[in-house]
Scaffold this active site. Structure first.
Site, PDB file in Angstrom:
ATOM      1  N   GLU A  44       0.799  -1.322   0.123  1.00  0.00           N
ATOM      2  CA  GLU A  44      -0.057  -0.081   0.089  1.00  0.00           C
ATOM      3  C   GLU A  44       0.941   1.326  -0.050  1.00  0.00           C
ATOM      4  OE1 GLU A  44      -3.870   1.587   2.349  1.00  0.00           O
ATOM      5  OE2 GLU A  44      -2.491   0.426   3.475  1.00  0.00           O
ATOM      6  N   LYS A 118      -9.268   2.295  -2.931  1.00  0.00           N
ATOM      7  CA  LYS A 118      -9.902   1.772  -1.752  1.00  0.00           C
ATOM      8  C   LYS A 118     -11.211   2.143  -1.437  1.00  0.00           C
ATOM      9  CE  LYS A 118      -7.937   1.105   2.876  1.00  0.00           C
ATOM     10  NZ  LYS A 118      -6.503   1.247   3.551  1.00  0.00           N
ATOM     11  N   CYS A 155      -5.719  -3.159   1.807  1.00  0.00           N
ATOM     12  CA  CYS A 155      -5.738  -3.205   3.379  1.00  0.00           C
ATOM     13  C   CYS A 155      -7.048  -3.385   3.981  1.00  0.00           C
ATOM     14  CB  CYS A 155      -4.787  -2.033   3.478  1.00  0.00           C
ATOM     15  SG  CYS A 155      -4.169  -2.090   5.215  1.00  0.00           S
TER      16      CYS A 155
END
Length: 280
Positions: A44, A118, A155
């Protein structure tokens, strides 16, 4: 598409500046290609520290355009040079004041196939992501790459089963999950959630985590990156929990069809009964 895909991931320690971090990852792409890998993914916001340990406006400086920013353009060149698919997670600026936690997917000929933003953003001690990012708005794309159908889930997303399932419904064979997660917060979950998601959705997952501590906080990123197959089994060893590492593994995509015939989870889904899952 090849039945067996040699895939790679990198877990890296922050080097202190963007230039050296990008250069280091370019070399990892070349080394993975020398080992025969057709695809590689990074952690990330790989080209910066994990600045979300603090809430300071100065860290907007790490953001760049996707795909036109310098980092993605450099990775396009190394992808073309090596014939490698590259998953590139960065801090994206769409326009001033509008930022996303993003991963670009670059095909083996250097073409940018698209990007994933994300969806789920943590806002807890040491992970102040809502200060910086807007929630993703591009859905769950699956990219038709030179090695097969590849998705991305970033994540904190991994705690939410809905996106994993949508990637499977969209045809993913391999999902990269670039992360920055710390020892005290999630180490118990790390080897539990992604294998469970691989089983539930019957595809391969590449779980990537940073290593070490960085200048903006006490988070101890514990590496332990791995590939997991559709049966929930690790493909080879899990990476070290302290040291930087390039992981290269052979993934037999033929196992996906085998498992889907044996465990008929997609056949036995009941979307007609799931209305309550999407009620606010």
């Amino acid at each position: 598409m090849p039945e067996v895909v040699r895939a790679a991931l990198v877990q890296a320690a922050w080097s202190g500046d963007t230039e050296s971090m990008v250069a280091k990852h370019e070399e990892y792409v070349r080394e993975a290609a020398r080992q025969g890998a057709g695809i590689i993914g990074f952690q990330e916001v790989f080209n910066s520290p994990y600045f979300c340990q603090v809430q300071e406006a100065e860290h907007y400086r790490w953001a760049e355009a996707v795909p036109d920013g310098a980092t993605v353009q450099r990775m396009r060149e190394v992808a073309r040079e090596t014939g490698t698919v590259v998953v590139v997670p960065v801090f994206e600026v769409e326009q001033p004041g509008l930022y996303y936690n993003t991963a670009a997917v670059i095909d083996a000929d250097g073409t940018v196939l698209g990007k994933y933003r994300k969806h789920h953003l943590p806002q807890v001690q040491g992970f102040w992501e809502k200060f910086y990012f807007k929630p993703g708005n591009l859905g769950w794309p699956v990219f038709d790459t030179a090695v097969g159908k590849v998705g991305v889930y970033i994540c904190y997303d991994r705690h939410f089963p809905e996106g994993w399932r949508q990637l499977g419904l969209n045809g993913a064979q391999l999902v990269y999950n670039p992360s920055a997660t710390s020892r005290g917060l999630s180490s118990y979950l790390w080897k539990l959630e992604q294998p469970a998601a691989a089983v539930a959705n019957e595809y391969f997952i590449a779980a990537i985590n940073r290593v070490g501590t960085e200048e903006y906080g006490a988070n101890d990123f514990y590496g332990s990156s791995y590939f997991v197959d559709p049966r929930g089994q690790f493909v080879g060893d899990v990476a070290d929990d302290k040291a930087e590492e390039l992981v290269v593994r052979d993934l037999d995509f033929g196992l996906i069809e085998e498992v889907r015939h044996q465990w008929a989870f997609y056949r036995d889904r009941r979307p007609d009964a799931y209305e309550g899952l999407v009620q606010p």
